[in-house]
Design a protein around this motif. Structure first.
Motif, PDB file in Angstrom:
ATOM      1  N   HIS A  24       2.321  -4.689  -7.248  1.00  0.00           N
ATOM      2  CA  HIS A  24       1.729  -3.934  -6.126  1.00  0.00           C
ATOM      3  C   HIS A  24       0.912  -4.796  -5.182  1.00  0.00           C
ATOM      4  O   HIS A  24      -0.079  -4.357  -4.622  1.00  0.00           O
ATOM      5  CB  HIS A  24       0.900  -2.762  -6.657  1.00  0.00           C
ATOM      6  CG  HIS A  24       1.716  -1.833  -7.510  1.00  0.00           C
ATOM      7  ND1 HIS A  24       2.780  -1.121  -7.016  1.00  0.00           N
ATOM      8  CD2 HIS A  24       1.651  -1.565  -8.830  1.00  0.00           C
ATOM      9  CE1 HIS A  24       3.328  -0.426  -8.001  1.00  0.00           C
ATOM     10  NE2 HIS A  24       2.674  -0.680  -9.111  1.00  0.00           N
ATOM     11  N   ILE A  25       1.312  -6.057  -5.023  1.00  0.00           N
ATOM     12  CA  ILE A  25       0.728  -6.884  -3.968  1.00  0.00           C
ATOM     13  C   ILE A  25       1.794  -6.937  -2.886  1.00  0.00           C
ATOM     14  O   ILE A  25       2.859  -7.524  -3.084  1.00  0.00           O
ATOM     15  CB  ILE A  25       0.388  -8.291  -4.488  1.00  0.00           C
ATOM     16  CG1 ILE A  25      -0.713  -8.170  -5.528  1.00  0.00           C
ATOM     17  CG2 ILE A  25      -0.030  -9.187  -3.331  1.00  0.00           C
ATOM     18  CD1 ILE A  25      -1.096  -9.475  -6.164  1.00  0.00           C
ATOM     19  N   ILE A  26       1.527  -6.289  -1.785  1.00  0.00           N
ATOM     20  CA  ILE A  26       2.549  -6.183  -0.749  1.00  0.00           C
ATOM     21  C   ILE A  26       2.424  -7.352   0.211  1.00  0.00           C
ATOM     22  O   ILE A  26       1.327  -7.702   0.644  1.00  0.00           O
ATOM     23  CB  ILE A  26       2.404  -4.838  -0.004  1.00  0.00           C
ATOM     24  CG1 ILE A  26       2.635  -3.705  -1.006  1.00  0.00           C
ATOM     25  CG2 ILE A  26       3.376  -4.745   1.168  1.00  0.00           C
ATOM     26  CD1 ILE A  26       2.073  -2.381  -0.564  1.00  0.00           C
ATOM     27  N   ARG A  27       3.568  -7.950   0.532  1.00  0.00           N
ATOM     28  CA  ARG A  27       3.555  -9.061   1.490  1.00  0.00           C
ATOM     29  C   ARG A  27       3.153  -8.521   2.863  1.00  0.00           C
ATOM     30  O   ARG A  27       3.755  -7.557   3.350  1.00  0.00           O
ATOM     31  CB  ARG A  27       4.949  -9.682   1.558  1.00  0.00           C
ATOM     32  CG  ARG A  27       4.998 -10.957   2.364  1.00  0.00           C
ATOM     33  CD  ARG A  27       6.371 -11.599   2.289  1.00  0.00           C
ATOM     34  NE  ARG A  27       6.336 -12.903   2.934  1.00  0.00           N
ATOM     35  CZ  ARG A  27       6.541 -13.102   4.241  1.00  0.00           C
ATOM     36  NH1 ARG A  27       6.791 -12.072   5.024  1.00  0.00           N
ATOM     37  NH2 ARG A  27       6.479 -14.321   4.748  1.00  0.00           N
ATOM     38  N   PRO A  28       2.137  -9.125   3.475  1.00  0.00           N
ATOM     39  CA  PRO A  28       1.653  -8.600   4.757  1.00  0.00           C
ATOM     40  C   PRO A  28       2.774  -8.561   5.794  1.00  0.00           C
ATOM     41  O   PRO A  28       3.589  -9.481   5.877  1.00  0.00           O
ATOM     42  CB  PRO A  28       0.570  -9.593   5.174  1.00  0.00           C
ATOM     43  CG  PRO A  28       0.157 -10.262   3.911  1.00  0.00           C
ATOM     44  CD  PRO A  28       1.356 -10.290   3.032  1.00  0.00           C
ATOM     45  N   LYS A  29       2.806  -7.477   6.596  1.00  0.00           N
ATOM     46  CA  LYS A  29       3.851  -7.328   7.607  1.00  0.00           C
ATOM     47  C   LYS A  29       3.569  -8.207   8.826  1.00  0.00           C
ATOM     48  O   LYS A  29       4.486  -8.598   9.538  1.00  0.00           O
ATOM     49  CB  LYS A  29       3.953  -5.857   8.060  1.00  0.00           C
ATOM     50  CG  LYS A  29       4.492  -4.934   6.965  1.00  0.00           C
ATOM     51  CD  LYS A  29       6.014  -4.817   7.031  1.00  0.00           C
ATOM     52  CE  LYS A  29       6.561  -3.887   5.968  1.00  0.00           C
ATOM     53  NZ  LYS A  29       6.743  -4.530   4.643  1.00  0.00           N
ATOM     54  N   GLN A  30       2.279  -8.497   9.051  1.00  0.00           N
ATOM     55  CA  GLN A  30       1.936  -9.303  10.225  1.00  0.00           C
ATOM     56  C   GLN A  30       1.055 -10.483   9.823  1.00  0.00           C
ATOM     57  O   GLN A  30      -0.137 -10.523  10.140  1.00  0.00           O
ATOM     58  CB  GLN A  30       1.230  -8.424  11.255  1.00  0.00           C
ATOM     59  CG  GLN A  30       2.186  -7.447  11.871  1.00  0.00           C
ATOM     60  CD  GLN A  30       1.489  -6.312  12.586  1.00  0.00           C
ATOM     61  OE1 GLN A  30       0.454  -5.826  12.145  1.00  0.00           O
ATOM     62  NE2 GLN A  30       2.057  -5.902  13.686  1.00  0.00           N
ATOM     63  N   PRO A  31       1.653 -11.426   9.131  1.00  0.00           N
ATOM     64  CA  PRO A  31       0.849 -12.546   8.611  1.00  0.00           C
ATOM     65  C   PRO A  31       0.143 -13.333   9.709  1.00  0.00           C
ATOM     66  O   PRO A  31      -0.951 -13.833   9.486  1.00  0.00           O
ATOM     67  CB  PRO A  31       1.873 -13.410   7.871  1.00  0.00           C
ATOM     68  CG  PRO A  31       3.216 -12.909   8.231  1.00  0.00           C
ATOM     69  CD  PRO A  31       3.065 -11.524   8.733  1.00  0.00           C
ATOM     70  N   THR A  32       0.763 -13.407  10.880  1.00  0.00           N
ATOM     71  CA  THR A  32       0.164 -14.218  11.943  1.00  0.00           C
ATOM     72  C   THR A  32      -1.189 -13.670  12.400  1.00  0.00           C
ATOM     73  O   THR A  32      -2.010 -14.407  12.915  1.00  0.00           O
ATOM     74  CB  THR A  32       1.091 -14.286  13.174  1.00  0.00           C
ATOM     75  OG1 THR A  32       1.769 -13.042  13.278  1.00  0.00           O
ATOM     76  CG2 THR A  32       2.087 -15.403  13.053  1.00  0.00           C
TER      77      THR A  32
END
Lengths: 90, 1001
Positions: A24-32
C-alpha cells in the motif's frame, strides 16, 4: 517455512514465493511536483513492525502474480491474503 | 570374551545370527539387532573414547541419541568414513569397522591424558585467556591448537553414497513410536485421517516394549504384552504409514518438518551398494502430535564420568531389551523411583545389585517396596562422594547427606562395583516443540520445562508433556488426542492399569562431597569436559545470561548439544545466582535434533546437479570447436576459442583483431528476451526506459536504459518494434529474470490499467551475431533474398527473413561498433544457422569469438556493461550517457531521483576512460585510483571497472569510475599496486572510431 495461500493458486510452499516489502505504498502520480524530502519518504522509508504488517508477495515460481498479505511478524501468522487493488481487511 | 554377559533366550535379539565387526582393528562378535554399544558391552568393553579436553577415559553412558561419550569413527574409506557417530545408534552389521576418537596412540594408552593432570590450570576459557599474548604469537599457537581441536576425521574424498529428498503430506504426523505415540496414531488413523508415525529406532514401542514388571500392568498383563498387541493392530490400519529408523531433525513454522530416514545404514556392507543410503523427508502436516518421550538425567557428583557409570534406564534397556549385562556387580544411585526398576530387572536376570544409594529420606512407593522385598539394600539419605578406577569403575564411596543436602556426614562406606547406574530424574524432550516456536513453562515440583504456548496446530503428549506415570500417560494421551483431532475414540476406555506412583521427590543439582568443590570433578558436559566448577567460575567472572555461560564454558556445545547436561547447568546457575529456574529460561534448541549428514542435506544436488546449467542451442558446436567456457549466472557461455596451444590472452588478441579486420561470429543466445504485446506497449516502454519510445517506427530498433526508482542504472538492451503493438526487448544475460519480474511488478501493481502482456522468450530463440567489415557479404550469402543496402536496411533496423524457409528476425545492431547483424531464429534451428554463417564466412576468415573478446571490443567503443561498469550507485549522468535521458517525458522509472540533491552533485563518481603512460601496461580490474604518489593516508578517488590490451589500438585501455572524473580529462592520476605505482591519464570513454564510421563500413 510458511504455507502461503496464493489468491490465484491456493496453498503453496513458501519457496515458490518472493517477498516484496511493505504494501500500500502508491507510486506518486506527479513525482516532479514533489520535494526531495517527500520523494525520499516514498522512496526509502519503510515500516518494520513487530506485529501486524501489510506486505506485498509475488508467486514468482508459480502464477507470477503479485498479491498482498497481512502477517504478524512476531509469530509469522498469516492473517489474510488479498489481490492487488483490493481493500485491506480491517 | 565374557560370554556370561549375555542373557540367553532374549525376545528382541536374534541370538542365532552372529555378526562380526571390528572395533579399533580387533574383531568382535555380536548379534543381529544389537547396536554397536550393546555389542561392545556384551564383550565387556566400556572404554570407547577419550574426552575432548582432558582426554579422560570415557565409556558408554546411554542407549540413544543423548549419548555424550561413545562417539566413534565409522569406516576408514577416504570417501565414506564418518566421524562423531553415536555407538548407541549404530545398528550392528556384518563388516562394520569403527575406531575410537580423540586418543593417540590408542584409547587404552592416550598421551593426551597428560592434560588431566594439568586440569586444575586448564579451567573454562583457558584458551581465550592464555593465548592472547603476545599477540603476534597467535600464528604459532594456532598451529598447535588446530591440531588438537575437533573430534574425529572428516572424509577427504567425495561421498560415494546416494542420498534422496522426498515430500510427504499428511493429516496427522505422530513423532515418536512409544506408548503415547502408538495410542495417538491409532486414534488418528481409525478416524480416517491420513496418518504417519515415525520413530528413530528400528522397532516401535519405546521403553514400554521391554517393561515386564509387576508394578506396571495393563488389563492384568505386563505392559509390554499389552503394547505388543496394540502395535499388531496398528499394522492393519489402512490410513497409517509407519516409518522406523526415521529421526525428526527439524520442526519449522506452519508444520513444515524435516525427517531423516536411514535406509541402508543397518545393512551388511555388501548389501549397501547402489542403494539410497538416507532419505530426507520434507513433511507438511496438517496436525502434529509430538510424543518424543523423556530422557533420564545423570547426577552431578565427584568423578561421575568414569567408564562403567551409566544412566540407570540405559542399563535396564541393555539387560531387558538387548540381553546384555553392563556389569556383574552393579550399584545404583538415584533421586527418584526409576532406578528401582533397573535394580529389579538386574536382580531378576541374576546380576548382583550391591545397593541403591538414594538421596531421599525414605519412600514407600510400590516399586521401592518390591525392591525391598527382593532384598535389595538401600542407602537412604545418602550420596556417592567419589568413584575409583581409571579405565573402569571399581568402587564407589558413599556418605550420609545432611538434612539440607548441602553437606555430607558420618562414616564413608566403600562399595566395590564394576558398574553404577545413575538416575537424576527425567527431562521431557521438548526440543522439537521449542524449535517450532513454542514457549515453555517450568514445573517446580519435579524441575521440568514443559510445552506451554504454541501458534501451530500441534500437541505434545506423554512424557514429553510431563506425564511420567503409566496411567497418566495413557489417559492423558487419549484425552488430549481426542480433543486435538476432534474425535471421540473409546478404544482405550476401561483399561485396568496398575502403576507404581512416585510419592517423594528430592533434587540436588550439585551433590556434595567430603572434599571441597575445587578438589572435585563433578562433570556436567561429558563430551566437552565442563564441570560444575567451570559454571561457577563463569558466574564469578560476571557472566549472567545462560547463553553466555554456555559459550564461555562450552557446556552443551558438543555434538550431543548438551542433551544430558543442560538441565544441570541451568540448575546450578539458578542456584548459585539465586534466581528461579523458570525465570532463567533455557538456551535455544536449534535444529537438527541429532546431527545430519551433509549427504542427506544436499540430496541429489551434487556434482552436475548442484545447480541448473543452461546451455545455448549452439553449445555443442562450441564444445566441438574447443571453446573454453565461462559461467554467466546459470549459463555456460563460450569464453574464447584457443587455437594450437594459445593461452587466453593470445586467443582474445587474435579473435579481436579478426572481428575488426574481417569478420567475427558470436553466440548471443543468452541475452534476455522479453516479448511485449498489447495496445499500451509503447506507453509502457516510455515509462520503463529513460528515453522516448512512442515515435519509434515499426521495423526499427532502439537502445534503452532502465533505471531503478532511485535513479541508478539497472539494466540496458536493444528493443525492436516488430509491429504496431508488438516489441521484442533484450536484456543483459544476468538481468533477464530480474527485469521481467520488475516489469511485471509495475504492470500488476502500479499500472494495472495498461494493456500489456509480457512473455519471457529467452530460451525460445537462438541468436547468431555476425560482425565485421565483411559481415554484409556473409549475410548476403546466407540470405540472398534480403536487400542489405544501407537505404533498405540501415543500422538500428530489423527485417523478417527466411532461411531455408524458416522464419527468422534479422536485426542490424552492434555491440562491437562494427557493421553487424543479429539473426534470431527458433532455438532448434540456431545451430544450423550458425554453421551456415560460419561456412559462408570461411572465405573471409570468419572467427568465432567468445565473451572475453566481446568485452574487449565493446570497451574499445566505450560501451558499458551493466553490472561491470555500474554497481547500483551509477546514474546515467554519472556514466556520461545524458543523451539517453528524454527531456520531454513527464515521468519514467527513476526520473525524479535524477535531480535529488545527492544525484546532482558534481563530485559524484563518474565513468571515464584511462590510458596508461606505458601502453603495454594493463591495469588490474578493481585497482584503486589516487591523485598523489607516495602519500599515506590518501583518498581513493575510484577504481578500474574494465581493462584490456587492445590489439586494434595496440595499447592498453581501461574504463574506470573516478570522483569528479568528467572534469578531469587529461589529468594524470596514479594506480598504486603492491610493488609499483602505475601512471595513468584520464581520457574520453570512446577509444576507437569516435565518428562511428565502421558501423556503416
Amino acid at each position: 517455512m510458511f504455507l502461503i495461500n496464493c489468491p490465484y493458486c491456493g496453498e503453496r510452499d513458501q519457496s515458490e514465493f518472493s517477498a516484496g516489502g511493505e504494501a500500500h505504498i502508491i507510486r506518486p502520480k506527479q513525482p516532479t511536483e514533489m520535494s526531495d524530502d517527500q520523494w525520499a519518504e516514498y522512496l526509502f522509508m519503510r515500516k518494520n513492525i513487530k506485529g501486524i504488517q501489510f506486505e506485498r508477495w509475488n508467486h514468482s515460481h508459480g502464477c507470477r502474480k503479485w498479491f498482498n498479505m497481512v502477517r504478524d511478524t512476531s509469530n509469522d501468522k498469516i492473517h489474510a491474503v488479498y489481490k492487488m487493488g483490493e481493500k485491506p481487511p480491517v | 570374551m565374557s560370554k556370561n554377559l549375555r542373557i540367553p533366550n532374549n525376545k528382541f535379539i536374534d541370538q542365532t545370527s552372529r555378526i562380526s565387526f571390528k572395533f579399533d582393528n580387533k574383531t568382535f562378535y555380536g548379534f543381529k539387532g544389537d547396536t554397536l554399544a550393546s555389542a561392545l558391552l556384551a564383550n565387556n568393553i566400556h572404554l570407547v573414547g577419550r574426552s575432548f579436553k582432558y582426554h579422560r577415559p570415557r565409556g558408554i553412558m546411554a542407549c540413544g541419541s543423548e549419548e555424550p561419550n561413545a562417539i566413534v569413527q565409522v569406516g576408514n574409506d577416504a570417501s565414506m568414513t564418518e566421524p562423531n557417530t553415536r555407538a548407541t545408534e549404530i545398528e550392528l552389521y556384518e563388516g562394520l569397522e569403527v575406531t575410537s576418537q580423540n586418543c593417540w596412540p590408542s584409547v587404552n594408552f592416550d598421551l593426551g591424558a597428560v592434560n588431566n593432570f594439568f586440569s586444575p590450570i586448564i579451567p573454562a576459557a583457558f584458551y581465550y585467556k592464555t593465548f592472547m599474548w603476545p599477540s603476534n604469537f597467535w600464528k604459532l599457537y594456532e598451529y598447535f591448537i588446530r591440531k588438537s581441536a575437533g573430534l574425529g576425521k572428516s572424509p577427504t574424498e567425495p561421498d560415494k553414497d546416494i542420498y534422496d529428498h522426498r515430500y510427504l503430506h499428511c493429516d496427522v504426523l505422530v513423532i515418536g513410536g512409544g506408548i503415547s505415540g502408538i495410542i495417538a496414531a491409532k486414534i488418528a488413523a481409525k478416524n480416517n485421517l491420513n496418518t504417519v508415525l515415525i520413530d528413530d529406532k528400528n522397532t516401535l514401542g519405546g521403553t514400554t516394549i521391554f517393561q515386564e514388571n509387576e508394578c506396571f500392568k495393563i488389563n492384568n498383563s505386563y505392559s509390554n504384552k499389552w503394547l505388543k498387541k496394540e502395535i499388531e493392530t496398528l499394522k492393519s490400519l489402512k490410513n497409517l504409514t509407519i516409518k522406523t529408523r526415521t529421526s525428526l531433525a527439524a520442526y519449522h513454522s506452519y508444520n513444515y518438518l524435516l525427517a531423516r530416514e536411514n535406509l541402508t545404514d543397518h545393512l551388511d556392507i555388501n548389501e549397501k551398494k547402489d542403494k539410497i543410503r538416507q532419505r530426507l523427508w520434507k513433511i507438511r502436516a496438517k496436525k502434529v502430535i509430538i510424543a518424543t518421550g523423556a530422557m533420564e538425567r545423570p547426577l552431578i557428583f565427584n568423578n561421575n564420568d568414569r567408564p562403567g557409570i551409566m544412566l540407570a534406564s540405559s542399563i535396564k534397556k541393555y539387560i531387558d531389551y538387548y540381553g546384555v549385562k553392563c556389569g556383574q556387580k552393579v550399584s545404583l544411585f538415584t533421586n527418584n523411583d526409576s532406578a528401582y526398576e533397573t535394580a529389579i530387572s538386574l536382580n531378576n536376570s541374576g546380576v548382583i545389585v550391591n545397593s541403591v544409594v538414594d538421596i531421599r529420606d525414605k519412600t514407600n512407593s510400590l516399586i521401592v517396596k518390591q525392591a525391598e522385598k527382593l532384598g535389595i539394600k538401600i542407602h537412604w539419605k545418602s550420596t556417592v562422594v567419589n568413584t575409583n578406577g581409571y579405565k573402569k569403575i571399581n568402587s564407589i564411596e558413599i556418605m550420609k547427606l545432611s538434612d539440607d543436602g548441602s553437606n555430607v556426614l558420618g562414616k564413608k562406606i566403600k562399595e566395590e562395583c564394576d558398574c553404577i547406574g545413575i538416575s537424576g530424574g527425567w527431562t521431557p524432550r521438548v526440543h522439537l516443540f521449542t524449535q517450532s516456536g513454542g514457549k515453555l513453562k517450568f514445573r517446580d515440583e519435579d524441575n521440568v520445562f514443559l510445552p506451554d504456548k504454541t501458534g501451530l496446530d500441534q500437541i505434545s503428549i506423554g512424557s514429553c508433556n510431563g506425564d511420567f506415570e503409566l496411567d497418566q500417560v495413557i489417559k492423558n494421551s487419549v484425552k488430549l488426542t481426542n480433543k486435538f483431532l476432534k474425535v471421540n475414540n473409546n478404544d482405550f476406555e476401561n483399561l485396568e492399569i496398575i502403576t507404581s506412583k512416585e510419592i517423594d521427590k528430592k533434587n540436588i543439582w550439585l551433590l556434595p562431597s567430603d572434599k571441597p568443590l575445587g578438589k572435585t570433578k563433578p562433570f556436567l558436559d561429558f563430551q566437552n569436559d565442563s564441570t560444575a566448577n567451570d559454571i561457577k567460575l563463569a558466574l564469578r567472572e560476571g557472566f549472567k545470561s545462560i547463553e553466555h555461560v554456555k559459550r564461555y564454558t562450552t557446556t552443551g556445545m558438543a555434538t550431543d548439544q548438551g542433551k544430558l547436561s543442560n538441565m544441570h547447568a541451568l540448575g546450578i546457575i539458578a542456584e548459585t545466582a539465586g534466581v528461579k529456574m523458570g525465570e532463567l529460561g533455557t538456551t535455544t534448541f536449534r535444529p537438527p535434533y541429532t546431527p545430519l549428514t551433509f549427504g542427506a542435506i544436499v540430496g541429489r544436488n551434487v556434482g552436475e546437479f548442484f545447480d541448473i546449467i543452461r546451455r545455448t542451442p549452439i553449445h555443442d558446436w562450441h564444445v566441438e570447436n574447443k571453446a573454453e567456457f565461462e559461467n554467466v549466472g546459470q549459463w555456460k557461455r563460450a569464453w574464447y576459442y584457443p587455437k594450437d596451444n594459445e593461452n587466453m590472452h593470445e586467443a582474445v588478441q587474435r579473435e579481436s583483431k579478426a572481428a575488426r579486420d574481417s569478420a567475427g561470429i558470436l553466440d548471443a543466445s543468452t541475452l534476455g528476451k522479453i516479448d511485449i504485446q498489447g495496445s499500451d506497449a509503447s506507453e509502457f516502454l516510455n515509462r520503463v526506459y529513460t528515453n522516448a519510445w512512442s515515435k519509434l517506427e515499426i521495423g526499427k530498433c532502439r537502445y534503452g536504459l532502465m533505471l531503478n526508482e532511485d535513479g541508478m542504472v539497472y539494466d540496458d538492451g536493444v528493443t525492436t518494434r516488430l509491429s504496431e503493438n508488438h516489441y521484442l526487448m533484450t536484456t543483459t544475460t544476468g538481468g533477464a529474470a530480474n527485469v521481467l519480474s520488475k516489469l511485471e511488478d509495475y504492470l500488476q501493481t502500479e499500472w494495472p490499467e495498461l494493456d500489456v502482456y509480457l512473455t519471457s522468450v529467452t530460451d525460445h530463440y537462438g541468436t547468431v551475431s555476425v560482425c565485421g567489415p565483411n559481415s554484409k557479404k556473409i549475410l548476403s550469402k546466407v540470405i540472398p533474398d534480403l536487400d542489405l543496402s544501407d537505404k533498405e536496411f540501415p543500422h538500428m533496423s530489423f527485417k523478417n527473413a527466411l532461411i531455408d524457409n524458416i522464419k527468422c528476425r534479422v536485426m542490424r545492431i552492434s555491440f562491437t561498433g562494427e557493421h553487424s547483424y543479429e539473426i534470431n531464429i527458433q532455438s532448434s534451428y540456431a545451430r544450423s544457422v550458425w554453421e551456415k554463417c560460419y561456412d559462408a564466412g570461411k572465405e573471409f576468415n570468419i572467427t568465432p569469438y567468445g565473451t572475453e573478446t566481446m568485452h574487449l571490443l565493446r570497451a574499445e567503443k566505450g560501451f558499458i556493461i551493466a553490472g561491470q561498469d555500474t554497481d547500483g550507485t551509477m546514474t546515467p549522468v554519472d556514466l556520461q550517457m545524458d543523451w539517453v535521458i528524454s527531456k520531454k517525458k513527464y515521468d519514467f522509472i527513476g526520473k525524479r531521483s535524477l535531480y535529488r540533491s545527492d544525484t546532482i552533485r558534481d563530485d559524484r563518481k563518474q565513468l571515464v576512460g584511462l590510458l596508461t603512460d606505458d601502453p603495454k601496461e594493463v591495469l588490474e580490474e578493481g585497482a584503486q585510483i589516487v591523485a598523489e604518489k607516495n602519500k599515506q593516508p590518501i583518498e581513493m578517488l575510484g577504481h578500474v571497472t574494465s581493462s584490456y590490451f587492445s590489439p586494434n589500438l595496440n595499447k592498453s585501455i581501461a574504463l574506470a569510475i573516478v570522483k569528479n572524473g568528467k572534469k578531469m580529462k587529461g589529468q594524470k592520476l596514479f594506480v598504486p599496486m603492491q610493488n609499483k605505482t602505475i601512471n595513468v591519464t584520464i581520457t574520453d570513454t570512446v577509444f576507437l572510431d569516435k565518428e562511428n564510421k565502421r558501423l556503416n563500413a
